[in-house]
Design an enzyme around this catalytic site. Structure first.
Site, PDB file in Angstrom:
ATOM      1  CG  HIS A 188      12.370 -38.603  11.196  1.00  0.00           C
ATOM      2  ND1 HIS A 188      12.393 -39.949  10.922  1.00  0.00           N
ATOM      3  CD2 HIS A 188      12.387 -37.990   9.994  1.00  0.00           C
ATOM      4  CE1 HIS A 188      12.401 -40.143   9.610  1.00  0.00           C
ATOM      5  NE2 HIS A 188      12.410 -38.963   9.021  1.00  0.00           N
TER       6      HIS A 188
ATOM      7  CD1 TRP B  54      18.010 -43.393  19.450  1.00  0.00           C
ATOM      8  CD2 TRP B  54      15.768 -43.332  19.413  1.00  0.00           C
ATOM      9  NE1 TRP B  54      17.568 -43.165  20.737  1.00  0.00           N
ATOM     10  CE2 TRP B  54      16.199 -43.127  20.742  1.00  0.00           C
ATOM     11  CE3 TRP B  54      14.398 -43.340  19.154  1.00  0.00           C
ATOM     12  CZ2 TRP B  54      15.313 -42.927  21.795  1.00  0.00           C
ATOM     13  CZ3 TRP B  54      13.515 -43.137  20.198  1.00  0.00           C
ATOM     14  CH2 TRP B  54      13.974 -42.937  21.496  1.00  0.00           C
ATOM     15  CG  HIS B  55      14.432 -42.398  12.611  1.00  0.00           C
ATOM     16  ND1 HIS B  55      13.087 -42.098  12.484  1.00  0.00           N
ATOM     17  CD2 HIS B  55      14.489 -43.591  13.251  1.00  0.00           C
ATOM     18  CE1 HIS B  55      12.373 -43.068  13.038  1.00  0.00           C
ATOM     19  NE2 HIS B  55      13.202 -43.981  13.508  1.00  0.00           N
ATOM     20  CB  SER B  56      21.490 -40.354  12.684  1.00  0.00           C
ATOM     21  OG  SER B  56      21.126 -40.025  14.010  1.00  0.00           O
TER      22      SER B  56
END
Length: 599
Positions: free
Chosen positions: A311, A530-532
């Protein structure tokens, strides 16, 4: 010479999902010999992890709890690289994240199932989300007895001011007490924002403490820290163990390659960057890449490392009054500033140290007027992806009560920021190894803002959130250095203010030059959320898939993946909850195949 120990199951990575799976299996069968190999450190009762408000220090300094991946410079980002942190500790991202509790849209999981993954739709996964949690105080459509605690108690005035403006200015959207109930009616409404913190203790609620460390009596559940997995060991096409390198400073044979064997299963759980890298170093990936790095091919799987999803995030700061409640003192203060808050937390788990500074927000969908602002660039994306899926938000937007930037001029003053991130970016990236050395940085193309529709939604979000901020009682102007640099004489110029504008004041009118300044600002500052996820996608092999619906890596035996790299498409939420769901589902799959009851 001593023979390497043989375990039943080896987990290559000790992050969020690994702790769920290993913890569930160990609790159901304490005789099962489980080895977790983690590149980072232990987090058991470490104050920088269990004290919620310490998370900002982790994200800024990293230490041994995050890996800071550096991407290739991107033309879409003004030829700059991005830094993408990933959790590197027992518990992974659940020990260092913002603790924002949001759950995916039900249709996100239905999308997974429609790709040929039976058992991965919302009807199967929603109960598992509830299984993992205890929502405090209890709420309909949430868990009441799971290990992970969530609290919805509000504290800060900035959140109230946000709701006040929303009530007066945006009667179309309305309010909900719960935007994470998996319904189609809770999206596009203003809502309180719960956090992964125990109401009783004030501790962060992570998977390390609630699935693993609470089983310290089980000597068959072993954790190795400061050990990086290099590759999977195969006998023919059967995974039988892993090679890892110990890099603990106290290890006598530091940097020696060690082998560990698994009699029943090897599970990769190193996340969206780590798991595809282990596959490629093991000989599973695109043939050309393997050949280029002189790695013997075991399976040709060109989807490995592709389909990188994230994101796209912005923190835009606003000044507030000196008497406003913010997290600035803890986030930017010295030890003396922080000590009173820590002392309070040590007494009763309360106070600012128990907060994350995120108590309000909206998963927003544009209305007719917003679609005009978004313009024709977004029209196709809206019509093809969002228009007929009412539970899919376009953006998260909400106020956070602290300054999140690095400008020294802001430190020592109080701020709030508006955070906004794209829930479903159209742009995709990829991650691959550069060589067989597991310590060599990865070759990452983030894909951020490669598609113009992603630029359009950020531009709209800046304008929309700024109009909300200008009307909030806590507003005292923009912190101009961290806003777009508008042309001289622009109506959109930023700076200090004595107070908010009237609720019904006219909106700022932006010129084409102003829009260009906003786009330039976003390309220069947008970052990961930080939404890998997505780089070992669970979908058919001929569509770039890496694992099947039982989490088996195509073309080999006894090798599974259990982390968010298996997500085939994005989710409209912070990803911690989906990591819990994947963990609970993986635990059921493994338990069934291993003949373990009671998971």
């Amino acid at each position: 010479m001593a023979q390497p120990a043989v375990h039943d199951i080896i987990f290559a990575g000790g992050g969020t999902t690994a702790c769920v799976v290993a913890g569930r299996l160990a609790a159901a069968d304490p005789n099962l010999k489980i080895l977790i190999i983690e590149a980072g450190q232990h987090t058991n009762n470490v104050k920088t992890h269990i004290q919620p408000a310490r998370y900002f220090a982790n994200l800024v300094s990293g230490g041994d709890t995050l890996t800071f991946h550096t991407t290739k410079p991107s033309k879409a980002l003004g030829n700059r690289p991005c830094i993408i942190p990933a959790g590197k500790a027992v518990g992974g991202g659940s020990t260092v994240n913002f603790m924002m509790y949001t759950r995916a849209s039900a249709s996100d999981y239905d999308d997974w199932e429609k790709l040929g993954n039976p058992g991965w739709g919302s009807k199967d996964l929603v109960p598992l989300s509830n299984k993992a949690e205890t929502f405090e105080p209890n709420a309909k459509n949430h868990g009441t007895s799971g290990p992970i605690k969530i609290t919805n108690v509000q504290h800060v005035n900035v959140a109230k001011h946000f709701f006040d403006v929303a009530a007066a200015r945006d009667k179309e959207r309305g309010f909900t007490e719960d935007t994470s109930d998996f319904s189609t009616t809770s999206i596009n409404k203003y809502s309180p924002w719960p956090r992964y913190v125990s109401l009783e203790t004030g501790h962060r609620s992570d998977t390390a403490h609630h699935y693993i460390y609470n089983q310290s009596h089980n000597k068959n559940l072993e954790i190795l820290t400061h050990c990086r997995v290099k590759r999977v060991i195969f006998e023919g096409d059967r995974a039988v163990g892993v090679e890892y390198i110990s890099h603990h400073p106290d290890t006598a044979n530091k940097d020696a390659i060690v082998q560990a064997y698994a009699s029943r299963l090897v599970v990769l759980s190193s996340g969206a960057f780590g798991s595809p890298a282990i596959l490629e170093r093991s000989g599973i990936g695109a043939p050309d890449l393997l050949k280029a790095h002189d790695i013997s091919k075991i399976v040709a799987l060109p989807g490995v490392g592709e389909n990188y999803n994230d994101h796209n995030l912005l923190f835009v700061p606003y000044r507030t009054t000196n008497d406003e409640i913010t997290m600035d003192e803890i986030f930017h203060g010295n030890d003396a500033d922080i000590k009173p808050h820590e002392d309070r937390w040590l007494r009763d788990g309360k106070g600012l140290m128990s907060l994350n500074g995120v108590e309000a927000g909206i998963k927003i969908r544009p209305n007719a007027r917003d679609l005009e602002v978004l313009g024709s660039t977004f029209t196709k994306r809206w019509q093809e992806f969002f228009a007929n899926q009412p539970d899919k938000p376009v953006m998260y937007i909400g106020p956070l009560v602290y300054y999140a930037g690095a400008n020294a001029e802001a430190i020592g003053r109080k701020h709030f920021v508006f955070a906004y991130y794209t829930e479903y970016p159209a742009s995709l990236g990829r991650t691959h190894i550069k060589c067989s050395n597991p310590f060599t940085p990865l070759d990452i193309e983030p894909g951020f803002l490669d598609k113009p529709e992603d630029v359009a939604v950020l531009r709209w979000s800046y304008k929309w959130s700024r109009e909300m901020a200008r009307r909030m009682a806590s507003y005292r102007g923009e912190f101009a250095p961290d806003h777009p640099q508008f042309p001289v004489g622009s109506q959109a110029a930023c700076g200090p203010a004595d107070g908010p504008v009237p609720i019904m004041a006219p909106d700022i009118v932006y010129t084409a030059e102003d829009d260009e300044a906003i786009d330039t600002f976003h390309r220069a500052t947008v970052s990961t959320t930080w939404h890998s996820l997505g780089t070992c996608a669970m979908k058919p092999r001929n569509q770039g898939g890496v694992v099947d619906s039982r989490l088996n890596v195509y073309g080999v035996k006894n090798l599974k993946i259990a982390d968010l790299s298996i997500a085939p498409t994005n989710v409209g939420a912070n990803t911690y909850n989906s990591a819990l769901v994947v963990g609970e589902k993986a635990a059921l799959i493994l338990a069934e195949e291993l003949g373990i009851k009671g998971v």
